[in-house]
Design a protein around this motif. Structure first.
Motif, PDB file in Angstrom:
ATOM      1  N   GLU A  46     -26.663 -19.718   3.948  1.00  0.00           N
ATOM      2  CA  GLU A  46     -27.924 -19.877   3.219  1.00  0.00           C
ATOM      3  C   GLU A  46     -28.593 -18.528   2.986  1.00  0.00           C
ATOM      4  OE1 GLU A  46     -30.378 -22.586   5.368  1.00  0.00           O
ATOM      5  OE2 GLU A  46     -29.096 -24.330   4.970  1.00  0.00           O
ATOM      6  N   HIS A  49     -26.801 -16.497   0.319  1.00  0.00           N
ATOM      7  CA  HIS A  49     -27.081 -16.991  -1.022  1.00  0.00           C
ATOM      8  C   HIS A  49     -28.503 -16.644  -1.452  1.00  0.00           C
ATOM      9  CE1 HIS A  49     -23.611 -19.947  -0.383  1.00  0.00           C
ATOM     10  NE2 HIS A  49     -23.283 -19.209  -1.431  1.00  0.00           N
ATOM     11  N   GLU A  50     -29.453 -16.720  -0.527  1.00  0.00           N
ATOM     12  CA  GLU A  50     -30.836 -16.379  -0.861  1.00  0.00           C
ATOM     13  C   GLU A  50     -30.969 -14.891  -1.185  1.00  0.00           C
ATOM     14  OE1 GLU A  50     -33.186 -17.771   2.384  1.00  0.00           O
ATOM     15  OE2 GLU A  50     -32.866 -19.890   1.910  1.00  0.00           O
ATOM     16  N   ALA A  52     -28.533 -13.038  -2.461  1.00  0.00           N
ATOM     17  CA  ALA A  52     -27.906 -12.882  -3.772  1.00  0.00           C
ATOM     18  C   ALA A  52     -28.868 -13.284  -4.883  1.00  0.00           C
ATOM     19  CB  ALA A  52     -26.623 -13.709  -3.851  1.00  0.00           C
ATOM     20  N   GLU A  53     -29.604 -14.361  -4.666  1.00  0.00           N
ATOM     21  CA  GLU A  53     -30.562 -14.816  -5.680  1.00  0.00           C
ATOM     22  C   GLU A  53     -31.679 -13.785  -5.867  1.00  0.00           C
ATOM     23  OE1 GLU A  53     -33.546 -18.594  -6.642  1.00  0.00           O
ATOM     24  OE2 GLU A  53     -32.190 -18.661  -4.925  1.00  0.00           O
TER      25      GLU A  53
END
Length: 268
Positions: A46, A49-50, A52-53
């Motif tokens: 998680e 991914h956060e 990367a965002e």
């Protein structure tokens, strides 16, 4: 009159290690103490991914925060590992291994090894692959690619590894990407429908040229639309795109392994 000596500056990185140690130690946080490497995997993914965002959206404050959250996962796993009864290691061990690996894999920086420049860093990639092969003693270029990685990302990694190693998939599915033309924003591919509403289909040519993205951005957008079209068609046909791509990728992998085995088989 006594003067107090100035306090030594706090090292935030070492302080973060100390805070994590207190949280996980007996008497610290009960929830933290209950965690294992396995229970933390979902949080690690998680946070990655956060981050990367935040990077992709240009959120600098978010990027700084998510880097910290990702660092927490490193500290957390290292603290848990320090109490392993069979193979314990600490965050200092992790850092020492990282330093040794970075130095070892960059002999053109830390040693007297010369490497050719230009050509898209092809010489560097070849050097890295050679060093990693010596370290890992891998039998296939496919080893080390995580099975849990998303199918699209994993497909690109497989094909990249195979190309750099000079290994083809033989008679398996093609490894060549489709030729995708550069599109302007809102420009529909032939037969794929009109531009989305609000894109200003009737704008003057000068306005369109002013808003036209850089060539590399337009190419990326075109590939994104192609991939999205494939997913849309799969959805309409009741096919899971990820499953379909993983199946096709397995065919490519089997062909690559077969080629490698054939090349390494004794000649007689």
């Amino acid at each position: 009159m006594t003067t107090s000596e100035p306090s030594s500056p706090v090292d935030p990185l070492r302080e973060s290690v100390a805070v994590m140690d207190r949280l996980y130690s007996p008497g610290g946080c009960p929830w933290d103490r209950e965690q294992t490497h396995e229970t933390l995997v979902r949080y690690l993914l998680e946070e990655a991914h956060e981050l990367a965002e935040a990077i992709e959206t240009g959120d600098r404050a978010g990027m700084r925060e998510e880097l910290g959250d990702l660092l927490l996962q490193v500290l957390f796993h290292a603290r848990i590992a320090s109490e392993d009864p069979v193979d314990p290691f600490t965050v200092d061990d992790v850092a020492a291994d990282l330093v040794a690996k970075l130095v070892r894999r960059h002999p053109h920086v830390f040693a007297d090894t010369a490497v050719a420049t230009g050509d898209g860093h092809a010489a560097l990639y070849a050097q890295w692959d050679q060093i990693k092969q010596q370290e890992k003693q891998r039998e296939s270029v496919l080893e080390g690619i995580p099975l849990a990685q998303g199918a699209l990302a994993r497909a690109q990694k497989v094909l990249s590894r195979a190309e750099r190693a000079g290994v083809t998939s033989g008679s398996g599915p093609t490894t060549e990407p489709p030729s995708v033309p550069t599109l302007a924003p809102g420009e529909a591919r032939p037969g794929r429908g009109a531009a989305p509403s609000g894109t200003g289909g009737g704008a003057a040519a000068g306005d369109q040229d002013e808003n036209r993205p850089a060539p590399e951005d337009a190419t990326e957008r075109a590939y994104g639309r192609e991939l999205l079209d494939v997913v849309r068609r799969a959805q309409a046909d009741g096919v899971d795109a990820e499953t379909a791509l993983r199946g096709a990728l397995r065919e490519v992998e089997r062909a690559i392994v077969a080629t490698e085995r054939s090349a390494s088989a004794p000649r007689g």
